[in-house]
Design an enzyme around this catalytic site. Structure first.
Site, PDB file in Angstrom:
ATOM      1  CG  HIS A 320      81.197  34.937  74.548  1.00 39.36           C
ATOM      2  ND1 HIS A 320      81.473  34.670  75.868  1.00 39.36           N
ATOM      3  CD2 HIS A 320      81.950  36.015  74.215  1.00 39.36           C
ATOM      4  CE1 HIS A 320      82.356  35.553  76.329  1.00 39.36           C
ATOM      5  NE2 HIS A 320      82.658  36.395  75.332  1.00 39.36           N
ATOM      6  CG  ASN A 351      78.796  29.075  78.076  1.00 37.06           C
ATOM      7  OD1 ASN A 351      79.043  29.262  76.899  1.00 37.06           O
ATOM      8  ND2 ASN A 351      79.414  29.708  79.067  1.00 37.06           N
ATOM      9  CG  ASP A 450      64.612  22.342  55.236  1.00 39.14           C
ATOM     10  OD1 ASP A 450      64.869  23.514  54.896  1.00 39.14           O
ATOM     11  OD2 ASP A 450      64.532  21.392  54.442  1.00 39.14           O
ATOM     12  CD  GLU A 453      65.422  27.795  56.332  1.00 41.45           C
ATOM     13  OE1 GLU A 453      64.630  27.097  55.648  1.00 41.45           O
ATOM     14  OE2 GLU A 453      66.300  28.531  55.832  1.00 41.45           O
ATOM     15  CG  ASP A 459      65.366  31.892  53.712  1.00 40.18           C
ATOM     16  OD1 ASP A 459      65.997  30.818  53.845  1.00 40.18           O
ATOM     17  OD2 ASP A 459      65.140  32.417  52.604  1.00 40.18           O
ATOM     18  CG  PHE A 460      68.818  29.951  59.196  1.00 37.14           C
ATOM     19  CD1 PHE A 460      69.289  31.027  59.936  1.00 37.14           C
ATOM     20  CD2 PHE A 460      67.866  29.124  59.768  1.00 37.14           C
ATOM     21  CE1 PHE A 460      68.831  31.259  61.237  1.00 37.14           C
ATOM     22  CE2 PHE A 460      67.400  29.348  61.063  1.00 37.14           C
ATOM     23  CZ  PHE A 460      67.871  30.425  61.801  1.00 37.14           C
ATOM     24  CD  GLN A 469      68.351  29.159  50.747  1.00 40.22           C
ATOM     25  OE1 GLN A 469      67.635  29.107  51.745  1.00 40.22           O
ATOM     26  NE2 GLN A 469      68.315  30.148  49.867  1.00 40.22           N
ATOM     27  CD  GLU A 473      68.053  26.246  53.890  1.00 39.63           C
ATOM     28  OE1 GLU A 473      66.835  26.093  53.674  1.00 39.63           O
ATOM     29  OE2 GLU A 473      68.614  27.355  53.956  1.00 39.63           O
TER      30      GLU A 473
HETATM   31 MN    MN Z   1      67.154  28.955  53.928  1.00 46.25          MN
HETATM   32 MN    MN Z   2      80.367  30.452  75.595  1.00 43.26          MN
END
Ligand code: MN
Ligand code: MN
Length: 482
Positions: A320, A351, A450, A453, A459-460, A469, A473
Site C-alpha cells: 500500500h 513493506n 529538495d 524533488e 514540485d512537492f 518551501q 524542503e
Molecule cells: Mn516544493
Molecule cells: Mn504496506
C-alpha cells in the site's frame, strides 16, 4: 470767639451747596485700564482690569470682554468678576488656537459702562486634529483608507495623508501617501502590500507646530495562499500537475475521498499518492483485504488485478501507499485502500518492516495530537525480493528500485496551510526496495524534500508559500526516533 448766627447759617448753606455740587460732580462711569495679557496659551490667557476711579458710584459688575474683532463689548464673550471697586484678574478661556483676539476690561455702575484700553494678543497654534478612515477594499496587495482633518490647530495644514507599516504606530518615516493640504476628509490608497500580512495604518497631518497622527487601524491583506480545503488529501498541491484526462495517461489524476494519486498507465502504478491523516481517520473498521482492480481507471487501459503480483513467482508484497491502517474510520474507507491503484510491488522487508515502522510512527504522531499530510510513491526500476531481482511483473507492473515518502507534521487545528511555517517538521525518506532495506531503521533513510524533488522532477508542497518551501524542503529531519 463768637460767630454770629448769620455767618454760621451762611457757612452751613455754603457747605450744603458745595456738598451738593460735589456729589453731582463725582458721579460718572468708572475709569479703568485693561491689564496686560499674560499666560497666553492655545486656548486661554490671563488679563484683568485696574479700576482707577469708580465714578463716585458702586461698581456693579466688571470683567474683561474679548472678540476676534476690534472693540469687543460685553455683548461678546466676557468674564464676570462681581461688584466692587477693586481691581481684578480675569481668566480668558475657550479660545481657538492660532487666533488673534481683542480684549478690553469693563466696569459698570449706575451711570453706565466703561471700557478700558484695548489690547491685542494671539493664541499659540497647536497640532491639527485628524481621524483615520476605516480600511476598505482590501486585496492581496492594496487597501483604501484616508483621514478627516477636523481642525488645523490655528496653523495651515501643509501636508496630510496616511502612513502604514507592519508594526504598530506607523509614522511618515514608514510607507506613506501625500494627499494635499488643509482641513477636510481625504481618501488614500495603499499599494504594493504583501499578501496575507497584517498592517497598521494611521492618518497624519502636518502644520507649523508639527505632525499629528490619527487613530490607528489595522487590517490584513488577502491571503496569497491557494484556496484549499483543510484536510483535503491534496492540500499541499499536485506534485506532477496530474490531470484527470485520459490524454494524460502517464500523469492521470485520480481523486478519491480516501486518497489522491497520479496514475502512470505505462508503469501500471501510481507516480505518487497523497493523503491526509488525522485522528478522525483512525477507527475500528477491520482490515478488509479485498485487493481488487480499480474500476475508475479509463476502461481502455489495463486494470491491474489482485493476482497480477504472483507472489510465489516474484516475491513482492502488494504494498500500500495509503496504508490500510490509516483508513479505519469506516469499512468503505478501509476497503478503498485495497484498490490495486494504491499498490506497488514492495519487497517484504521494506513493506513490513522499515516502511511499515514509519507508518506506525506516523500514526503515533497522530495519537499525540498531530495531523499529517503525506505524499509517497515509487522511484526507479528493479527491486529485490527474496526470490530475486525483477524490473517488471508479467502483466507489465514496473517494480520500483526505491520507495519515498514525505510527511508534513502539524498540530491539530484549522487553517492548516497557513500553519505551515519554516519551523514545521517535515520528514522525507527514500529507501531501497530490497530485502536488505531493514538493515537500518527508517530514520536512517531520511533526506531532504529538495533531494526528492531533484530525483523525481516533481514540485512537492507547491501550495506552501515559496519562501517557506525553500526552508522546509532544504533541511533533513533530525528528530531523535527509536
Ligand atoms: Mn516544493
Ligand atoms: Mn504496506
Amino acid at each position: 470767639m463768637k460767630i454770629s448766627n448769620s455767618i454760621f447759617i451762611g457757612l452751613v448753606s455754603l457747605a450744603l451747596v458745595v456738598g451738593a455740587i460735589g456729589c453731582k460732580k463725582d458721579k460718572s462711569i468708572p475709569s479703568l485700564t485693561t491689564v496686560e495679557v499674560t499666560n497666553i496659551e492655545a486656548t486661554s490667557a490671563t488679563s484683568g482690569g485696574t479700576l482707577t476711579d469708580d465714578g463716585g458710584a458702586t461698581v456693579l459688575s466688571k470683567g474683561v470682554c474679548w472678540s476676534a474683532q476690534e472693540n469687543p463689548t460685553v455683548e461678546d464673550t466676557k468674564t464676570d468678576e462681581g461688584s466692587g471697586s477693586s481691581s481684578f484678574t480675569s481668566q480668558i478661556a475657550g479660545l481657538s488656537a492660532g487666533q488673534t483676539y481683542h480684549v478690553r476690561a469693563y466696569a459698570t455702575n449706575s451711570e453706565g459702562i466703561a471700557y478700558g484700553n484695548e489690547l491685542v494678543f494671539s493664541t499659540s497654534a497647536t497640532l491639527p486634529a485628524i481621524t483615520t478612515t476605516e480600511v476598505s477594499s482590501v486585496t492581496k496587495t492594496s487597501a483604501v483608507s484616508g483621514g478627516n482633518v477636523t481642525g488645523d490647530g490655528g496653523s495651515e495644514v501643509t501636508a496630510r495623508g496616511i502612513c502604514w507599516n507592519t508594526a504598530t504606530n506607523p509614522t511618515v518615516d514608514n510607507f506613506k501617501t501625500t494627499e494635499g493640504s488643509g482641513v477636510g476628509s481625504f481618501s488614500s490608497t495603499m499599494a504594493e502590500l504583501t499578501a496575507g500580512t497584517t498592517y497598521y495604518v494611521r492618518s497624519y497631518a502636518t502644520n507649523s507646530v508639527g505632525t499629528v497622527y490619527g487613530n490607528e487601524v489595522s487590517f490584513t491583506t488577502e491571503s496569497d495562499l491557494p484556496d484549499v480545503t483543510d484536510n483535503d488529501n491534496m492540500m499541499l498541491g499536485n506534485p506532477s500537475e496530474a490531470v484527470a484526462s485520459e490524454v494524460y495517461a502517464n500523469n492521470y489524476l485520480m481523486v478519491k475521498s480516501q486518497y489522491c494519486l497520479s496514475y502512470n498507465n505505462s508503469k501500471e502504478t501510481m507516480n505518487w499518492t497523497s493523503w491526509h491523516l488525522y485522528s478522525g481517520d483512525l477507527g475500528s473498521a477491520p482490515r478488509q483485504n479485498d485487493f481488487r482492480s480499480d474500476g475508475t481507471l479509463p476502461s481502455s487501459w489495463y486494470h491491474v488485478t489482485s493476482s497480477d503480483y504472483q507472489y510465489s513467482t516474484y516475491g513482492f508484497d502488494r504494498g500500500h501507499m495509503c496504508p490500510s491502517a490509516d483508513r479505519t474510520a469506516t469499512v468503505a474507507d478501509n476497503s478503498a485502500t485495497f484498490l490495486m491503484t494504491n499498490m506497488i510491488p514492495q519487497a517484504p522487508n521494506n513493506n513490513q518492516q522499515t516502511w511499515g515502522n514509519l507508518e506506525d510512527y506516523e500514526r503515533s504522531l497522530v495519537d499525540s495530537g498531530n495531523e499529517l499530510y503525506i505524499i509517497s510513491g515509487p522511484y526507479g526500476q528493479g527491486g529485490t525480493s527474496s526470490v530475486g531481482t525483477f524490473d517488471v511483473l508479467a502483466s507489465g507492473v514496473v517494480v520500483p528500485s526505491q520507495t519515498w515518502k514525505i510527511i508534513v507534521v502539524i498540530s491539530n487545528g484549522d487553517n492548516d496551510l497557513s500553519r505551515i511555517t519554516t519551523s514545521t517538521r517535515v520528514i522525507a525518506v527514500i529507501m531501497p526496495n530490497t530485502q536488505t532495506c531493514n538493515q537500518h531503521p527508517w530514520s536512517y533513510y531520511r533526506v531532504s524534500v529538495d533531494s526528492l524533488e531533484s530525483l523525481t522532477g516533481y514540485d512537492f508542497l507547491s501550495n506552501v508559500p515559496a519562501d517557506i518551501q525553500n526552508v522546509i524542503e532544504a533541511s533533513v529531519d533530525n528528530v531523535s526516533v527509536k
